[in-house]
Design an enzyme around this catalytic site. Structure first.
Site, mmCIF file in Angstrom:
data_model
loop_
_atom_site.group_PDB
_atom_site.id
_atom_site.type_symbol
_atom_site.label_atom_id
_atom_site.label_comp_id
_atom_site.label_asym_id
_atom_site.label_seq_id
_atom_site.Cartn_x
_atom_site.Cartn_y
_atom_site.Cartn_z
ATOM 1 N N PHE A 91 0.837 -1.202 0.000
ATOM 2 C CA PHE A 91 0.000 0.000 0.000
ATOM 3 C C PHE A 91 0.869 1.247 0.000
ATOM 4 C CE2 PHE A 91 -1.789 3.496 2.514
ATOM 5 C CZ PHE A 91 -2.917 3.794 1.754
ATOM 6 N N ALA A 154 8.915 -0.755 3.177
ATOM 7 C CA ALA A 154 8.855 -1.784 2.139
ATOM 8 C C ALA A 154 9.836 -1.446 1.031
ATOM 9 C CB ALA A 154 7.437 -1.885 1.570
ATOM 10 N N ALA A 169 9.364 2.459 0.287
ATOM 11 C CA ALA A 169 8.226 3.213 0.822
ATOM 12 C C ALA A 169 8.350 3.184 2.340
ATOM 13 C CB ALA A 169 6.910 2.590 0.382
ATOM 14 N N CYS A 185 2.981 -7.636 1.200
ATOM 15 C CA CYS A 185 4.128 -8.383 0.656
ATOM 16 C C CYS A 185 3.960 -9.893 0.797
ATOM 17 C CB CYS A 185 5.437 -7.921 1.310
ATOM 18 S SG CYS A 185 5.726 -6.148 1.129
#
Length: 230
Positions: A91, A154, A169, A185
């Site tokens: 996200f 991430a 991110a 993930c």
């Protein structure tokens, strides 16, 4: 010999599509340039940065979202995109620092594995500078940067002809409830966190930008040159 230069392009709050379009433009630009042995250019590429303006779910080369899940996420008001990065679903949204280095690794003396390790090191070091000294990268399949069982950053990249795209991110003040609608993930049984949640105060993307750029410069051993996104 001076260190290679990397252009810094800060988009501010921007649509994810805008970041992807700029990334594609830089990819074409670097792919059209001769290799590092063909000239004396000291430029290695660009560091594209933004804070997503709205909620976006992305899937990687390994998929991560079924058509039914995609429809459900769009019904929540989120954008859903398939990307060419590694990994599964994640996200992106407001309160998150998105960093897409579009770099010719040959000009930095890096391989793909060391590039990913350098991105992890940037996020770990930033967390440490904010007092989160337990932040660490973990071995596969646990990509990214973690605080215990909670992922704070991430990482998913793509590399073709020595040129990278996509990146990391980092959750600064992200609304973490958006992650509840997916298995981030593809890692069952793990959680997500943010700088704001861990430090128990609001940490904005604007606050972390200056130290992040310093850490990137030190880790990638480059100079940073600001460039207007237009």
């Amino acid at each position: 010999m001076p260190p290679p230069a990397v252009r810094v392009v800060w988009l501010g709050r921007a649509r994810y599509a805008e970041l992807l379009a700029l990334q594609e433009s830089w990819l074409r630009r670097l792919q059209a340039e001769p290799g590092p042995d063909a000239g004396s250019s000291l430029e290695a590429g660009a560091l594209l940065l933004c804070e997503p303006a709205g909620p976006v779910y992305t899937s990687g080369l390994r998929g991560g979202l079924t058509p039914e899940e995609t429809a459900q996420l769009r019904a929540l008001g989120a954008e859903v995109r398939t990307t060419g990065r590694g990994g599964l679903a994640t996200f992106h949204g407001p309160g998150q620092l998105l960093c897409h280095p579009v770099l010719d690794l040959r000009r930095l003396g890096l391989r793909l594995r060391t590039h990913v390790a350098a991105l992890e090191k940037c996020a770990v070091r930033l967390c440490e500078l904010r007092g989160l000294r337990d932040a660490r990268a973990r071995p596969p399949p646990y990509t990214g940067v973690w605080l215990g069982e909670r992922k704070i950053c991430a990482i998913g990249v793509r590399c073709g002809r020595h040129i990278t795209s996509h990146g990391l991110a980092l959750n600064c003040s992200t609304d973490l409830t958006w992650f509840e609608h997916i298995v981030p993930c593809g890692l069952v049984g793990t959680g997500v966190t943010s700088l704001s949640k861990e430090l128990q105060r609001h940490v904005s993307v604007d606050e972390v930008m200056p130290p992040f750029l310093e850490v990137f410069k030190e880790t990638f051993k480059c100079t940073l040159v600001s460039e207007d996104p237009n």
